[in-house]
Design a protein around this motif. Sequence first.
Motif, PDB file in Angstrom:
ATOM      1  N   UNK A  10      43.385  43.536  50.608  1.00  0.00           N
ATOM      2  CA  UNK A  10      43.021  43.683  52.014  1.00  0.00           C
ATOM      3  C   UNK A  10      43.953  44.719  52.630  1.00  0.00           C
ATOM      4  N   UNK A  11      43.400  45.779  53.249  1.00  0.00           N
ATOM      5  CA  UNK A  11      44.305  46.743  53.898  1.00  0.00           C
ATOM      6  C   UNK A  11      45.012  46.050  55.064  1.00  0.00           C
ATOM      7  N   UNK A  12      46.324  46.258  55.199  1.00  0.00           N
ATOM      8  CA  UNK A  12      47.051  45.563  56.269  1.00  0.00           C
ATOM      9  C   UNK A  12      46.720  46.173  57.632  1.00  0.00           C
ATOM     10  N   UNK A  13      46.359  47.449  57.638  1.00  0.00           N
ATOM     11  CA  UNK A  13      45.921  48.043  58.892  1.00  0.00           C
ATOM     12  C   UNK A  13      44.714  48.914  58.620  1.00  0.00           C
ATOM     13  N   UNK A  21      37.658  48.963  53.101  1.00  0.00           N
ATOM     14  CA  UNK A  21      37.108  48.252  51.944  1.00  0.00           C
ATOM     15  C   UNK A  21      38.064  47.142  51.541  1.00  0.00           C
ATOM     16  N   UNK A  22      37.550  45.918  51.484  1.00  0.00           N
ATOM     17  CA  UNK A  22      38.319  44.779  50.995  1.00  0.00           C
ATOM     18  C   UNK A  22      37.725  44.408  49.643  1.00  0.00           C
ATOM     19  N   UNK A  23      38.584  44.139  48.669  1.00  0.00           N
ATOM     20  CA  UNK A  23      38.088  43.819  47.334  1.00  0.00           C
ATOM     21  C   UNK A  23      38.634  42.479  46.874  1.00  0.00           C
ATOM     22  N   UNK A  24      37.791  41.779  46.115  1.00  0.00           N
ATOM     23  CA  UNK A  24      38.210  40.518  45.537  1.00  0.00           C
ATOM     24  C   UNK A  24      37.951  40.621  44.042  1.00  0.00           C
ATOM     25  N   UNK A  25      38.941  40.274  43.240  1.00  0.00           N
ATOM     26  CA  UNK A  25      38.734  40.369  41.803  1.00  0.00           C
ATOM     27  C   UNK A  25      39.294  39.146  41.096  1.00  0.00           C
ATOM     28  N   UNK A  26      38.672  38.833  39.984  1.00  0.00           N
ATOM     29  CA  UNK A  26      39.068  37.675  39.195  1.00  0.00           C
ATOM     30  C   UNK A  26      38.647  37.961  37.763  1.00  0.00           C
ATOM     31  N   UNK A  27      39.552  37.780  36.803  1.00  0.00           N
ATOM     32  CA  UNK A  27      39.292  38.262  35.449  1.00  0.00           C
ATOM     33  C   UNK A  27      38.924  37.188  34.427  1.00  0.00           C
ATOM     34  N   UNK A  28      39.175  35.917  34.720  1.00  0.00           N
ATOM     35  CA  UNK A  28      39.036  34.894  33.681  1.00  0.00           C
ATOM     36  C   UNK A  28      37.661  34.247  33.598  1.00  0.00           C
ATOM     37  N   UNK A  29      36.990  34.133  34.731  1.00  0.00           N
ATOM     38  CA  UNK A  29      35.776  33.326  34.808  1.00  0.00           C
ATOM     39  C   UNK A  29      34.663  33.810  33.901  1.00  0.00           C
ATOM     40  N   UNK A  30      34.000  32.863  33.248  1.00  0.00           N
ATOM     41  CA  UNK A  30      32.837  33.180  32.439  1.00  0.00           C
ATOM     42  C   UNK A  30      31.859  32.007  32.563  1.00  0.00           C
TER      43      UNK A  30
END
Length: 101
Positions: A10-13, A21-30
């Motif tokens: 999340x950009x602080x300002x 652009x806000x990004x959410x990432x997660x690598x383990x889930x299947x």
Amino acid sequence: VPPGKPLAHVPSSATVGARAVLRCSEAQGSPPPTFRWYKDGTELPQDPKSSPAFRNSSYSLDPRTGELVFEPVGGWDTGDYHCEASNNVGSPQKSDVFRME
């Protein structure tokens, strides 16, 4: 495999009138998880116009990629944001909360 704790970027300002652009990432889930975004503890609807709380906002939200794009950012978009990753295994996992001014 249940999702692990997602990472929220999340950009602080952000500059009013610009793109954020806000990004959410997660690598383990299947299977790969889908993502939800929350502002100040309230889930952001897919379409901001569908909700009185978010109708002043202009954003697009992709639950598959976890991208939340404000175009443009408005002053009312200031707040505390976190995302949540869920697939049909295990319980949804929340990211840390980040403030965007």
